[in-house]
Design an enzyme around this catalytic site. Sequence first.
Site, PDB file in Angstrom:
ATOM      1  CB  THR A 132      -0.865   0.077   1.125  1.00  0.00           C
ATOM      2  OG1 THR A 132      -1.521   1.409   1.220  1.00  0.00           O
ATOM      3  CG2 THR A 132      -0.068  -0.259   2.481  1.00  0.00           C
ATOM      4  CG  ASP A 133      -1.110   4.990  -0.930  1.00  0.00           C
ATOM      5  OD1 ASP A 133      -1.610   4.360  -0.203  1.00  0.00           O
ATOM      6  OD2 ASP A 133      -1.664   5.842  -1.807  1.00  0.00           O
ATOM      7  CD  GLU A 134      -3.464   3.395   4.168  1.00  0.00           C
ATOM      8  OE1 GLU A 134      -3.547   3.512   5.672  1.00  0.00           O
ATOM      9  OE2 GLU A 134      -4.610   3.045   3.845  1.00  0.00           O
ATOM     10  CE1 TYR A 158      -3.119  -2.521   5.638  1.00  0.00           C
ATOM     11  CE2 TYR A 158      -3.231   0.021   5.343  1.00  0.00           C
ATOM     12  CZ  TYR A 158      -3.188  -1.425   4.885  1.00  0.00           C
ATOM     13  OH  TYR A 158      -3.274  -1.877   3.349  1.00  0.00           O
ATOM     14  CE  LYS A 162       0.039  -4.659   2.900  1.00  0.00           C
ATOM     15  NZ  LYS A 162       0.157  -5.979   2.303  1.00  0.00           N
ATOM     16  N   PRO A 291      -7.878   9.005  15.158  1.00  0.00           N
ATOM     17  CG  PRO A 291      -7.723   7.909  17.003  1.00  0.00           C
ATOM     18  CD  PRO A 291      -8.739   8.090  15.780  1.00  0.00           C
TER      19      PRO A 291
END
Length: 360
Positions: A132-134, A158, A162, A291
Amino acid sequence: MIVVTGGAGFIGSNFILDWLARSREPVLNLDALTYAANPANLRAIANDARHVFVRADIRDRDAVSALLAAHRPRAVLNFAAESHVDRSIHGPAEFVSANLDGVFSLLEAARAYWEGLPAAERDAFRLLQVSTDEVYGSLRADDPPFTETTPYAPNSPYSASKAGADHLVRAWCHTYGLPTLTTNCSNNYGPHQFPEKLVPLTIVSALAGRPLPIYGDGSNVRDWLFVEDHCAALRRVLEAGRPGETYNIGGGGERSNLQVVRMLCRLLDELSPRADGRSYAAQIRFVADRPGHDARYAINADKLRQELGWQPAHGFEEGMRRTVAWYLANREWVEQVQTGAYRAWMETHYARRATQEEMA
């Protein structure tokens, strides 16, 4: 044969359906069938002998090793993950276990299998980590989009889980020589997405006459990628990506959450109007922000375009229109996934959140 882990989930099931529509090569689908997985996603290939489903968890290294030995795949694509930020905030342990420990177990099973292959098969083998780009953290409004060399700076349990998994994949490639590929994609949307994510949540809630919750003031920006375009990019990376490399996959569709919800309301107004003639936008409610909510994600996919010739085939509005049409045509699927546990989750994480009016 290829192995797809997490193939009953949103992106994994779309990938399998797309793969079998374009290829004769069989797929072994390994999925633990957690809450967001749905075998009904694969109903169209229920009688297709090329699709072999096994209920198993990637954390079960013995089970994965046995499946690899029995089926002798040329590639493993890992979609298996816990992926909802809100759930990770309230229950981080499962995310660390599934996303980090799970990838470690998968890598070790794959490494042992790969090391035992004949030389030609060993050279051809690939393990593709779908990420993911997160993992890159948050951008300011004037920051350039993420590239493959952007330092990792995850901000939620999360994305941290990852990011850790991505680091393990990189290390197994550089330390052991396991031929891995990693992709970091932007926000996906499309058919079969579990209705806890923004797009399906908005569609389902709108049709049910419920409030449409938007965190904060709705200004958080994401780069939106139609799932079919993501699948096409993954096929291309698997086919021609260079082992050890990372490829960013983005749709070039930066929109704020509020813009996305308003577009969905407009499409629903057109395709399934409210009985009272009012716009679904009247149901929008701004709720207390979560948050650590990242302000903006944006993807620079030039590497994938220039090296492998991929680019998204669907514009943002076209993809959203197709998505709305799918949910309107598949209300039975929606009803089936909205279990008591889902309703309890919605009550906890949206209905009980104070609206902006209540906070004022």
